[in-house]
Each structure stands twice: as C-alpha cells, then as structure tokens.
Design a protein around this motif. Structure first.
Motif, PDB file in Angstrom:
ATOM      1  N   PHE A 138      20.890   6.818  26.748  1.00 58.02           N
ATOM      2  CA  PHE A 138      22.022   7.035  25.851  1.00 58.02           C
ATOM      3  C   PHE A 138      21.971   8.405  25.187  1.00 58.02           C
ATOM      4  N   GLY A 139      20.779   8.932  24.968  1.00 58.63           N
ATOM      5  CA  GLY A 139      20.675  10.207  24.286  1.00 58.63           C
ATOM      6  C   GLY A 139      20.691  11.411  25.194  1.00 58.63           C
ATOM      7  N   TYR A 140      20.469  11.211  26.494  1.00 57.61           N
ATOM      8  CA  TYR A 140      20.298  12.362  27.374  1.00 57.61           C
ATOM      9  C   TYR A 140      20.972  12.191  28.738  1.00 57.61           C
ATOM     10  N   VAL A 141      20.620  11.134  29.471  1.00 56.01           N
ATOM     11  CA  VAL A 141      21.059  11.006  30.861  1.00 56.01           C
ATOM     12  C   VAL A 141      22.582  10.961  30.962  1.00 56.01           C
ATOM     13  N   VAL A 142      23.241  10.214  30.063  1.00 56.29           N
ATOM     14  CA  VAL A 142      24.697  10.116  30.152  1.00 56.29           C
ATOM     15  C   VAL A 142      25.365  11.469  29.913  1.00 56.29           C
ATOM     16  N   LEU A 143      24.709  12.347  29.156  1.00 56.16           N
ATOM     17  CA  LEU A 143      25.289  13.661  28.896  1.00 56.16           C
ATOM     18  C   LEU A 143      25.375  14.490  30.166  1.00 56.16           C
ATOM     19  N   LEU A 144      24.437  14.273  31.089  1.00 51.46           N
ATOM     20  CA  LEU A 144      24.437  15.027  32.337  1.00 51.46           C
ATOM     21  C   LEU A 144      25.679  14.751  33.176  1.00 51.46           C
ATOM     22  N   VAL A 145      26.325  13.618  32.928  1.00 53.09           N
ATOM     23  CA  VAL A 145      27.549  13.265  33.663  1.00 53.09           C
ATOM     24  C   VAL A 145      28.788  13.502  32.803  1.00 53.09           C
ATOM     25  N   VAL A 146      28.746  13.042  31.547  1.00 48.51           N
ATOM     26  CA  VAL A 146      29.932  13.076  30.692  1.00 48.51           C
ATOM     27  C   VAL A 146      30.307  14.504  30.308  1.00 48.51           C
ATOM     28  N   LEU A 147      29.341  15.310  29.907  1.00 45.71           N
ATOM     29  CA  LEU A 147      29.662  16.649  29.411  1.00 45.71           C
ATOM     30  C   LEU A 147      30.275  17.557  30.485  1.00 45.71           C
ATOM     31  N   PRO A 148      29.709  17.627  31.705  1.00 44.53           N
ATOM     32  CA  PRO A 148      30.357  18.484  32.714  1.00 44.53           C
ATOM     33  C   PRO A 148      31.796  18.067  33.017  1.00 44.53           C
ATOM     34  N   LEU A 149      32.046  16.753  33.066  1.00 45.27           N
ATOM     35  CA  LEU A 149      33.408  16.286  33.331  1.00 45.27           C
ATOM     36  C   LEU A 149      34.370  16.743  32.233  1.00 45.27           C
ATOM     37  N   GLN A 150      33.916  16.668  30.983  1.00 46.02           N
ATOM     38  CA  GLN A 150      34.768  17.082  29.873  1.00 46.02           C
ATOM     39  C   GLN A 150      34.980  18.592  29.853  1.00 46.02           C
ATOM     40  N   LEU A 151      33.896  19.334  30.033  1.00 42.95           N
ATOM     41  CA  LEU A 151      33.992  20.793  29.952  1.00 42.95           C
ATOM     42  C   LEU A 151      34.778  21.373  31.119  1.00 42.95           C
ATOM     43  N   LEU A 152      34.560  20.843  32.314  1.00 45.01           N
ATOM     44  CA  LEU A 152      35.262  21.349  33.499  1.00 45.01           C
ATOM     45  C   LEU A 152      36.694  20.847  33.572  1.00 45.01           C
ATOM     46  N   GLY A 153      36.852  19.523  33.520  1.00 49.12           N
ATOM     47  CA  GLY A 153      38.146  18.923  33.808  1.00 49.12           C
ATOM     48  C   GLY A 153      39.127  18.931  32.662  1.00 49.12           C
ATOM     49  N   VAL A 154      38.635  18.864  31.414  1.00 53.11           N
ATOM     50  CA  VAL A 154      39.537  18.781  30.264  1.00 53.11           C
ATOM     51  C   VAL A 154      39.684  20.137  29.571  1.00 53.11           C
ATOM     52  N   HIS A 155      38.556  20.802  29.334  1.00 54.50           N
ATOM     53  CA  HIS A 155      38.600  22.059  28.577  1.00 54.50           C
ATOM     54  C   HIS A 155      38.674  23.291  29.471  1.00 54.50           C
ATOM     55  N   GLY A 156      38.609  23.108  30.786  1.00 53.86           N
ATOM     56  CA  GLY A 156      38.872  24.198  31.708  1.00 53.86           C
ATOM     57  C   GLY A 156      37.832  25.295  31.749  1.00 53.86           C
ATOM     58  N   GLN A 157      36.584  25.004  31.384  1.00 54.48           N
ATOM     59  CA  GLN A 157      35.537  26.008  31.489  1.00 54.48           C
ATOM     60  C   GLN A 157      35.167  26.230  32.955  1.00 54.48           C
ATOM     61  N   SER A 158      34.613  27.398  33.257  1.00 52.82           N
ATOM     62  CA  SER A 158      34.245  27.722  34.630  1.00 52.82           C
ATOM     63  C   SER A 158      32.991  26.967  35.045  1.00 52.82           C
ATOM     64  N   VAL A 159      32.800  26.852  36.353  1.00 54.11           N
ATOM     65  CA  VAL A 159      31.624  26.158  36.881  1.00 54.11           C
ATOM     66  C   VAL A 159      30.341  26.857  36.424  1.00 54.11           C
ATOM     67  N   ALA A 160      30.345  28.183  36.444  1.00 59.56           N
ATOM     68  CA  ALA A 160      29.155  28.923  36.038  1.00 59.56           C
ATOM     69  C   ALA A 160      28.820  28.689  34.569  1.00 59.56           C
ATOM     70  N   THR A 161      29.838  28.685  33.717  1.00 65.27           N
ATOM     71  CA  THR A 161      29.613  28.467  32.276  1.00 65.27           C
ATOM     72  C   THR A 161      29.053  27.080  32.014  1.00 65.27           C
ATOM     73  N   VAL A 162      29.632  26.076  32.668  1.00 65.95           N
ATOM     74  CA  VAL A 162      29.141  24.698  32.499  1.00 65.95           C
ATOM     75  C   VAL A 162      27.729  24.578  33.066  1.00 65.95           C
ATOM     76  N   GLY A 163      27.455  25.246  34.196  1.00 68.21           N
ATOM     77  CA  GLY A 163      26.122  25.188  34.795  1.00 68.21           C
ATOM     78  C   GLY A 163      25.052  25.731  33.863  1.00 68.21           C
ATOM     79  N   VAL A 164      25.353  26.820  33.160  1.00 71.40           N
ATOM     80  CA  VAL A 164      24.388  27.386  32.205  1.00 71.40           C
ATOM     81  C   VAL A 164      24.113  26.404  31.077  1.00 71.40           C
ATOM     82  N   GLN A 165      25.141  25.739  30.592  1.00 76.96           N
ATOM     83  CA  GLN A 165      24.962  24.780  29.497  1.00 76.96           C
ATOM     84  C   GLN A 165      24.147  23.565  29.955  1.00 76.96           C
ATOM     85  N   MET A 166      24.403  23.083  31.160  1.00 73.83           N
ATOM     86  CA  MET A 166      23.637  21.950  31.662  1.00 73.83           C
ATOM     87  C   MET A 166      22.184  22.340  31.953  1.00 73.83           C
TER      88      MET A 166
END
Length: 382
Positions: free
Chosen positions: A158-186
């Motif tokens: 709940f504190g970590y593993v789910v973020l690896l899936v939920v955050l990229p989907l939100q940042l890429l698909g909803v907020h329109g960040q680039s793949v490279a930017t999201v990759g650095v954050q992950m």
C-alpha cells in the motif's frame, strides 16, 4: 521455495546477509525491470519482453539445479480443495474490488461478489482446519511475531508497490507528462532499493530489525503525506525528493522481511512460513492494486460534474487508469483541465489514506514484534 532453501542452507549472520541480498534483488527488479522492458520494447518488439523473462528463468533454473542443496519436508498429499478455495476467494475479492470502482458499493453485483468472498474464505478456513497436511498452516497465525512479519509485505504494497502502477498512469495519461519525465520520477522512487536493503541488514545489528522496519514505514508514511500536498499540481522538481523519501522508507524493511519471515518459526517450518509469506506478498500486491484503483475511481467520481450514473462510473474508472481521452466523451461539457483537477484532488486524498495505512501498519508492527524472542534471536545471531 527459494527463500525456504536459503533458510536451510545459511544461518546466523550469513543468513542475514543472504536475505538482504535477496531483498536487493527484488528491489533491482522493480527499479530496472521497467527500464529494461522499455528498451526491449523499442528495439525488438513486445515479444522480446516475455522472451527475456523466459531466458532469465532458464538461467536461474540451470544455476539453482547445480548449486542449491536439496531439502525436503514430510511427504504429504497435495491439498487440492484448499488450493481451489483459496484461489476462488482471491479471484472473487479482486472482482468485487474492480466492480466496486465502477458500479459503487450499493450495486447488486458488488454485494453478491463480497458475500461470495466471505463464504469462500470461510470454506477455506474450514477445509484447512480439517486437512492433515493443509495448504497453509493456519496455526502459525497464533504467533504474534509471525502475524507481524506478514504485515510487512501488506504495508509495503500500500505504501510503495501500488505507486509504481498508479502514479505513471496519472502522470502520463491524465497530466500529460512525457515518458522521460515520468521515468525519472519512477527511478527516484525505486533507486533506493538498489542500495539500502543491504545496508539495512548491517544497521539491524545495532538498531534491531523491528526498530528499523518501524522507522522505515514511518518514513514512507511521511513521504506519502508530503506527496499528497503536491498531488493536485504534480511538478517533477517537487515530487522527486518526496519519491526518494518514500523509496528510502520502504527499502529499510524490504531487505529484512524475507529473513524475518523464516526466522520467526523453527527451521523445519521454514518452507511453510516462506510459502505463506510469498502468498501474502503476491496476493497482497494484486488485492492492494485492485483496492487502490477502486478507491481512486470512487474519489474521482465524487468530484466529476453531473452525468448519468453509468457514464460517471465508467469515466471515473477511465481517469483512475489514466485514460483521460476515453473519459472526456462520457462527460459532455467537461474540459481537460476540470478532469485533471478532479483526478489530482482524488490522488491527494488517496495518498492521505495510504499514508495513514502505512503509519498504522508501523505502529501495529511495533506492538506485534516487540519483545519477540524470535526477532531477538535473529538480532543476536546477526
């Protein structure tokens, strides 16, 4: 089976180092696996991702057959009825959670699925109590320390593993960040896994395993809370330090919990303990992801403009999984900015919930593992 074999082959300080290395290996997979998969996808196509897994499995099988000593438990008949009941319980619970996000708690199908989950879980317990060689030895859960160790993979899910899936989907698909930017954050989120599990095994000698696990979960909870305050308007410069903090907090128990899982029981029960721990970890990841996705969809749905209930539910699920362009046609008159704001606010509230769950898990872990003779012995041996 791998961790059970390690528990049989290594003891004392060597076992602590071995299991810390095992935790580091898991962390390396989380940190580098998506990057490797992306490279393979671009260079050789999607089939190469699965082929790479097959090659690695073959290498591991060949190496293990040559170097791992064999160990056996008592011969017993396979608990097929327990396997079926347990698998059906998990499947029905996952289905209920997926439906919950789209149709809401009061939908008939959700209630029937939850009722079926309860009945299947009860039947599983009855089957296991009557089996001479049960699939899962439920008597181990009578030990406080064993229950505490099972809490560790749940908390890290709940504190970590789910973020690896939920955050990229939100940042890429909803907020329109680039793949490279999201990759650095992950990468910032998962990079601590490459180093800290091994260091945690050394620090546990002085600080103690329980204290280090509790401190790590509290750090993770703090990072989640601070991230929730930035979730409505995600900016990489603000997110990266907080993601490092979350990854650091999670990495501290990550290198210890596999060793603890087999050290709180006698060595002859290591196989059963490792099996239960692995089941809790893997099943916990699937259930946690389904639960978090359903909760995020529910929170988003509460913030969306008026529409018919079916359309609202589907739009919320689309947004929870990062499909902004699929959600927008279901909500006439809504702008992308409105949907981004609704998703950001819902994500902030979700992170609040995950922070509270992680902090609560750390306190419960402290209660369950403190003064545990098994953990004290582990610390002395280390």
């Amino acid at each position: 089976s791998g961790s059970a074999a390690l528990a049989q082959a290594w003891h004392g300080q060597a076992r602590t180092r071995v299991f810390a290395l095992l935790g580091t290996t898991f962390g390396a997979g989380l940190a580098l696996g998506p990057l490797l998969a992306g490279v393979l996808l671009e260079a050789l196509g999607w089939r190469s991702v699965f082929a790479a897994g097959g090659v690695l499995a073959l290498l591991a099988c060949t190496l293990a057959a040559r170097v791992l000593p064999e160990s056996r438990g008592q011969a017993a008949q396979l608990d097929v009825s327990g396997m079926l009941a347990f698998s059906l319980t998990l499947s029905m619970l996952t289905l209920a959670l997926l439906w919950l996000g789209e149709f809401g708690l009061y939908a008939a199908r959700v209630r029937w699925a939850l009722l079926a989950t309860v009945l299947l879980a009860a039947s599983f317990v009855l089957i296991e109590r009557r089996q001479p060689a049960p699939l899962l030895d439920l008597s181990l859960f009578a030990q406080r320390a064993f229950v505490g160790v099972q809490l560790l993979p749940v908390a890290t899910c709940f504190g970590y593993v789910v973020l690896l899936v939920v955050l990229p989907l939100q940042l890429l698909g909803v907020h329109g960040q680039s793949v490279a930017t999201v990759g650095v954050q992950m990468l910032a989120l998962s990079a601590p896994m490459l180093v800290l599990p091994l260091l945690a095994a050394r620090w546990a000698v002085r600080l103690g395993s329980t204290r280090l696990c509790v401190a790590g979960l509290l750090l993770c909870a703090l990072g989640l809370y601070l991230l929730s305050r930035q979730a409505a308007h995600p900016l990489p410069a603000q997110w990266i330090p907080l993601l490092v903090l979350i990854g650091t907090g999670t990495a501290l128990p990550w290198g210890l919990m596999d060793g603890l899982s087999v050290s709180v029981v006698p060595v002859q029960r290591a196989g059963m303990a490792a099996g239960i721990f692995g089941t809790v970890r893997v099943a916990g990841e699937g259930i946690a992801l389904a639960a978090v996705t359903a909760l995020l969809a529910t929170l988003i749905g509460q913030r969306l403009p008026g529409a018919s209930a079916p359309a609202l539910g589907k739009a919320a699920v689309y947004l929870a999984t990062g499909a902004l362009h699929s959600a927008q046609p279901l909500l006439p008159g809504s702008t992308s900015l409105q949907l981004q704001r609704a998703s950001g606010e819902a994500l902030a509230q979700l992170l609040h919930v995950l922070s509270a769950l992680t902090a609560g898990s750390s306190l419960l872990l402290h209660v369950l593992l403190r003064r545990s003779p098994a953990v004290a012995v582990l610390r002395t041996d280390s």
